[in-house]
Scaffold this active site. Structure first.
Site, PDB file in Angstrom:
ATOM      1  N   CYS A 320       0.827  -1.212   0.000  1.00 34.66           N
ATOM      2  CA  CYS A 320       0.000   0.000   0.000  1.00 34.66           C
ATOM      3  C   CYS A 320       0.864   1.267   0.000  1.00 34.66           C
ATOM      4  CB  CYS A 320      -0.877  -0.033   1.246  1.00 34.66           C
ATOM      5  SG  CYS A 320      -2.017   1.321   1.303  1.00 34.66           S
ATOM      6  N   ARG A 419     -12.915   0.955  -4.945  1.00 35.46           N
ATOM      7  CA  ARG A 419     -12.376   0.893  -3.598  1.00 35.46           C
ATOM      8  C   ARG A 419     -11.608   2.163  -3.232  1.00 35.46           C
ATOM      9  NH1 ARG A 419      -7.982  -0.915  -0.513  1.00 35.46           N
ATOM     10  NH2 ARG A 419      -8.660  -2.127   1.260  1.00 35.46           N
TER      11      ARG A 419
HETATM   12  P1  RVP Z   1      -0.557  -6.776   4.175  1.00 34.67           P
HETATM   13  O1  RVP Z   1      -1.064  -7.947   4.958  1.00 34.67           O
HETATM   14  O2  RVP Z   1       0.439  -5.971   4.918  1.00 34.67           O
HETATM   15  O3  RVP Z   1      -0.069  -7.175   2.819  1.00 34.67           O
HETATM   16  O4  RVP Z   1      -1.807  -5.791   3.963  1.00 34.67           O
HETATM   17  C1  RVP Z   1      -3.006  -6.191   3.351  1.00 34.67           C
HETATM   18  C2  RVP Z   1      -3.978  -5.044   3.411  1.00 34.67           C
HETATM   19  O5  RVP Z   1      -3.498  -3.944   2.615  1.00 34.67           O
HETATM   20  C3  RVP Z   1      -5.353  -5.324   2.843  1.00 34.67           C
HETATM   21  O6  RVP Z   1      -6.183  -6.039   3.694  1.00 34.67           O
HETATM   22  C4  RVP Z   1      -5.866  -3.920   2.559  1.00 34.67           C
HETATM   23  O7  RVP Z   1      -6.412  -3.293   3.697  1.00 34.67           O
HETATM   24  C5  RVP Z   1      -4.616  -3.168   2.181  1.00 34.67           C
HETATM   25  N1  RVP Z   1      -4.497  -2.988   0.733  1.00 34.67           N
HETATM   26  C6  RVP Z   1      -4.916  -3.792  -0.272  1.00 34.67           C
HETATM   27  N2  RVP Z   1      -4.602  -3.204  -1.443  1.00 34.67           N
HETATM   28  C7  RVP Z   1      -4.012  -2.055  -1.125  1.00 34.67           C
HETATM   29  C8  RVP Z   1      -3.511  -1.058  -2.060  1.00 34.67           C
HETATM   30  O8  RVP Z   1      -3.444  -1.277  -3.245  1.00 34.67           O
HETATM   31  N3  RVP Z   1      -3.135   0.083  -1.534  1.00 34.67           N
HETATM   32  N4  RVP Z   1      -3.948  -1.945   0.208  1.00 34.67           N
END
Ligand code: RVP
Length: 498
Positions: A320, A419
């Site tokens: 993210c 989203r």
């Molecule tokens: P991680 O477990 O640290 O990979 O995080 C997963 C989380 O990141 C998801 O549950 C969601 O809240 C968030 N996410 C998913 N896509 C993106 C993005 O493209 N920014 N972020």
């Protein structure tokens, strides 16, 4: 003037747990990881309790039906990704609900009119050598025969040879009838020295295959998360604030057990309206979580709208880049601690406990214990699950390492505009996520065993036997940057790792 918060945004890596008294009762086998998923009134029980406090992220690269089945079989829950057409998402939910341990819907099917060349190209695609021959070539068509690798000789038989001249015809097959138990099916396999037993309904339609090799692996799953009445696995699904009036009915019809509004920033009137519509249409028949939020106001807003749980976290996900792109977010630990206070205050005031989920940014297994200790009732992870065989993405070899693909829902690749779009008519113009690889880690079951073993061992060190107890008794300390260095191997020359 803007409001300034006095606390610094902190993340899990800045905290450690201080051991509590480990009594003789505190052994991993006595630790329970059961935890509520949806809200419940004081003195009552949550309508869904997870057997392990883990759910998989609402992401294309994580939560498909295969992963959902395996996670539910291990006691957790998946939310099937919503960034896809309604029909295909509902189909994925149906696939999980239809799952019966050991009974596999055939993924390789042809008609008698197909040829050996078709058989070979199908095998290359599915990597499965057992092919169901049905009247229409579908998995549930009328069963007319079966083809396995013993039925043809490549290089000897002509590629044009018809399936009907190669297959074992229905009249020579041993079959089981729909409704048969797995152990009875296995007995037939054993008695007739078969590798595969097709299961048919009263009209001779193919329903499932039972494979000899699967029996053992399906014998014990003591933590399976299934409905008490029909024994079907539980599954969740992500929804958005745009097409919910069509998507929710389709998912409910498919048998979904719980929904979650999926958004990087959930403190919005869009989510309020979506929650209200669901609760006014279905009452408590449909359970729905909302988020994500990072403070008390956001939590309370979604709870007032009827959320059954609230998800916490903005910008902490491994893929993210929301914080970099938009400058919004909060350190995951700080956000969680703050929202947990609101959850507890709401419980004290109203007697209604609304579980919270820590979403994103969990890297080490001990982070999971920290998040639970800080008040999370359950944890959502993407990167963790993306690494496993069961995730829907490709496994690739890069250099000497195997990796799996993992991309964010806010990346161009996911094209999940809703989203990350604030609800106006303009579509997204920038990315909030990246497309990446994660190291391949094998089977989910093996990894969960290790992770949960560590979680339980840490809970024992804290002198606690349940998540509720951990939340009440954990002692947590902040660490300085120098003591973080002290926590790893230091001042030694590491031998090369094999
Ligand atoms: P991680 O477990 O640290 O990979 O995080 C997963 C989380 O990141 C998801 O549950 C969601 O809240 C968030 N996410 C998913 N896509 C993106 C993005 O493209 N920014 N972020």
């Amino acid at each position: 003037m803007a409001i300034y918060l006095n606390d610094v945004s902190r993340t899990f890596g800045e905290y450690l747990l201080i051991p509590g008294l480990t009594t003789k009762q505190c052994v991993p086998s006595n630790v329970s990881l059961r935890t509520p998923l949806v809200k419940f009134a004081k003195g009552e029980k949550s309508a869904i309790e997870l057997n392990i406090p883990l759910v998989s992220a609402i992401m294309q690269s994580v939560s498909g039906p295969e992963l959902a089945i395996e996670l539910a079989r291990n006691g957790g829950l998946s939310f099937i990704f919503g960034s896809q057409p309604i029909v295909s998402q509902a189909e994925m939910v149906r696939k999980v609900k239809k799952f019966k341990a050991g009974f596999v819907v055939s993924d390789s099917n042809l008609t008698p009119e197909n040829t050996l060349a078709d058989i070979l190209s199908l095998i290359q695609k599915t990597e499965h050598s057992t092919i169901g021959i049905t009247d229409d070539g579908t998995p549930n068509g009328k069963l007319l025969g079966m083809v396995t690798s013993r039925d043809y000789r490549v290089g000897v038989d002509s590629p044009d040879k018809k399936v009907k001249d190669l297959m074992t015809p229905f009249s020579k097959l041993t079959v089981g009838n729909l409704g048969i138990s797995l152990s009875d099916a296995n007995q037939i396999i054993w008695d007739h020295k078969l590798n595969t037993l097709p299961i048919i309904d009263k009209d001779q339609n193919l329903c499932y295959f039972v494979f000899r090799k699967d029996y053992d692996s399906h014998k014990n799953n003591p933590h399976e998360l299934s409905d008490n009445s029909d024994k079907k696995l539980l599954v969740g699904a992500g929804i958005n604030t745009r097409d919910y009036k069509e998507r929710v009915p389709a998912l409910v019809e498919a048998g979904v057990d719980v929904l979650c509004i999926d958004s990087s920033d959930g403190y919005s009137e869009w989510q309020y309206e979506t929650l209200r519509w669901i609760k006014e249409t279905y009452g408590n028949q449909v359970l729905v979580g909302a988020g994500n939020v990072v403070d008390q106001e956001g939590f309370q807003y979604l709870v007032d709208a009827g959320a059954d749980f609230v998800k916490v976290g903005i910008g902490g996900g491994s893929i993210c880049i929301t914080r970099e792109q938009k400058g919004i977010g909060r350190g995951q630990a700080t956000a969680l601690i703050d929202v947990a206070k609101a959850r507890d205050a709401h419980y004290a005031k109203t007697g209604m406990y609304v579980p919270i989920c820590s979403d994103g940014g969990l890297v080490h297994d001990y982070h999971m214990v920290l998040a639970l200790a800080m008040g999370a009732d359950f944890l959502m992870m993407g990167r963790y699950f993306a690494r496993f065989d069961e995730s829907p993405t490709k496994k690739l070899r890069i250099g000497n390492n195997y990796v799996k693909e993992y991309w964010g829902e806010g990346s161009n690749r996911a094209q999940n505009w809703q989203r990350y779009d604030m609800g106006g008519s303009e579509s997204l113009k920038f990315e909030e996520g990246v497309d990446s690889y994660v190291p391949y880690a094998g089977k989910m079951k093996d990894n969960l065993k290790l992770t949960l073993g560590k979680v339980k061992a840490t809970m024992c060190s804290c002198g606690t036997l349940s998540i509720e107890e951990l939340q009440k008794k954990a002692k947590i300390t902040m660490v300085s940057s120098t003591s973080i260095v002290e926590g790893g191997a230091h001042d030694v020359i590491l031998k090369e790792q094999s």
